[in-house]
Scaffold this motif. Sequence first.
Motif, PDB file in Angstrom:
ATOM      1  N   ASP A   1       0.826  -1.201   0.000  1.00 48.72           N
ATOM      2  CA  ASP A   1       0.000   0.000   0.000  1.00 48.72           C
ATOM      3  C   ASP A   1       0.865   1.258   0.000  1.00 48.72           C
ATOM      4  O   ASP A   1       2.095   1.188   0.079  1.00 48.72           O
ATOM      5  CB  ASP A   1      -0.967  -0.004   1.195  1.00 48.72           C
ATOM      6  CG  ASP A   1      -0.251  -0.065   2.538  1.00 48.72           C
ATOM      7  OD1 ASP A   1       0.911   0.398   2.620  1.00 48.72           O
ATOM      8  OD2 ASP A   1      -0.843  -0.579   3.514  1.00 48.72           O
ATOM      9  N   ALA A   2       0.209   2.400  -0.105  1.00 47.79           N
ATOM     10  CA  ALA A   2       0.916   3.680  -0.207  1.00 47.79           C
ATOM     11  C   ALA A   2       1.687   4.027   1.055  1.00 47.79           C
ATOM     12  O   ALA A   2       2.596   4.858   1.026  1.00 47.79           O
ATOM     13  CB  ALA A   2      -0.074   4.794  -0.538  1.00 47.79           C
ATOM     14  N   ALA A   3       1.324   3.395   2.179  1.00 46.98           N
ATOM     15  CA  ALA A   3       2.033   3.648   3.436  1.00 46.98           C
ATOM     16  C   ALA A   3       3.351   2.886   3.507  1.00 46.98           C
ATOM     17  O   ALA A   3       4.157   3.108   4.410  1.00 46.98           O
ATOM     18  CB  ALA A   3       1.154   3.281   4.624  1.00 46.98           C
ATOM     19  N   GLY A   4       3.553   1.964   2.545  1.00 53.32           N
ATOM     20  CA  GLY A   4       4.798   1.203   2.522  1.00 53.32           C
ATOM     21  C   GLY A   4       4.729  -0.131   3.228  1.00 53.32           C
ATOM     22  O   GLY A   4       5.760  -0.738   3.523  1.00 53.32           O
ATOM     23  N   ARG A   5       3.528  -0.633   3.483  1.00 52.30           N
ATOM     24  CA  ARG A   5       3.370  -1.938   4.131  1.00 52.30           C
ATOM     25  C   ARG A   5       3.263  -3.017   3.051  1.00 52.30           C
ATOM     26  O   ARG A   5       2.366  -2.965   2.204  1.00 52.30           O
ATOM     27  CB  ARG A   5       2.132  -1.954   5.024  1.00 52.30           C
ATOM     28  CG  ARG A   5       1.968  -3.243   5.835  1.00 52.30           C
ATOM     29  CD  ARG A   5       0.803  -3.131   6.802  1.00 52.30           C
ATOM     30  NE  ARG A   5       0.602  -4.335   7.570  1.00 52.30           N
ATOM     31  CZ  ARG A   5       1.296  -4.671   8.646  1.00 52.30           C
ATOM     32  NH1 ARG A   5       2.250  -3.874   9.086  1.00 52.30           N
ATOM     33  NH2 ARG A   5       1.041  -5.787   9.306  1.00 52.30           N
ATOM     34  N   ILE A   6       4.171  -3.968   3.090  1.00 46.72           N
ATOM     35  CA  ILE A   6       4.218  -5.025   2.094  1.00 46.72           C
ATOM     36  C   ILE A   6       3.820  -6.339   2.748  1.00 46.72           C
ATOM     37  O   ILE A   6       4.387  -6.717   3.783  1.00 46.72           O
ATOM     38  CB  ILE A   6       5.629  -5.169   1.487  1.00 46.72           C
ATOM     39  CG1 ILE A   6       6.133  -3.804   1.008  1.00 46.72           C
ATOM     40  CG2 ILE A   6       5.619  -6.177   0.364  1.00 46.72           C
ATOM     41  CD1 ILE A   6       7.101  -3.143   1.945  1.00 46.72           C
ATOM     42  N   CYS A   7       2.864  -7.042   2.157  1.00 47.25           N
ATOM     43  CA  CYS A   7       2.377  -8.295   2.733  1.00 47.25           C
ATOM     44  C   CYS A   7       2.424  -9.416   1.708  1.00 47.25           C
ATOM     45  O   CYS A   7       2.066  -9.226   0.537  1.00 47.25           O
ATOM     46  CB  CYS A   7       0.952  -8.130   3.258  1.00 47.25           C
ATOM     47  SG  CYS A   7       0.825  -7.036   4.698  1.00 47.25           S
TER      48      CYS A   7
END
Length: 295
Positions: A222-228
Amino acid sequence: MLLVIAALLLAAVVFLLLRLHWIGRDLEEIRRQIGERMETETNIGIDTASYDPKIRALAADLDRQLKLLRQKQILYTRGDQELKTAVTHISHDLRTPLTAVYGYLSLLEGEEMSEAAAQYVAILKNRADVLKALSEEMFRYSVILSVDVSVQKEEVSVNAVLEESLAGYYGAIQKAGLTPKIRICEQTVVRNLNRQALSRIFSNIIGNALKYSDGDLQVSMDAAGRICFSNQAHRLDPVSVGHLFDRFYTVESGRSSTGLGLSIARTLAEGMGGTIDAEYEDGVLRICVFFEKDA
């Protein structure tokens, strides 16, 4: 008479308030000293100027516990360094006999042999390849952890590194029969990180997903930089997932794995001020990495 009683009560209240103030001041001083002792390497103890025997006893007990904690920390650091050194030496020591094994296997392959003998040689070569891969992984582990990734940073596009990592695993993903669902935000997410370390984090997580996936793989950012990264993994359970980041932990017998992949990923992520965690729900393993935006 009433005035005398009132004066005595007032004096008692004032005394109690002053005593509470002194106790609070002493406790605040102890709290400050604890903070300083935890942040610096020092053998200076906790001291207090309080006349209260209980406050002094508390300071003495905290001082003893801090010294014990410091001793354990020193032992842990020393043991951790000794372990890294041992891993490096072991990986080096394995290379010499492995080279000899490969040499003799090569000679055997050039000899006339029965079908059964050829099959045995193929099995031996396969096992030697696994042993070589394990020794190389152990060596990379010791090398990676000896580098301070916190001081080798640059502005990095997290999107780009993630895309490169996925592209690098394209062949392995295709071979595993997976069709990944990838959702990466269009907005460029820039962080001050070590590019190689970030790439290694993503690669280790993808490799883990390929190992335990039941046929699917989803990657989102996402745009917040959270990668899952998430996938069905019915061979796992909440207990084993809780140990995935433990050093040398393997879910299975670990014939071709040292269990270092996710441990390295967490060490690298935390070394750059990030977080990495795993959760398991309804048969789905979900591993998320997050780096906060620099202030």
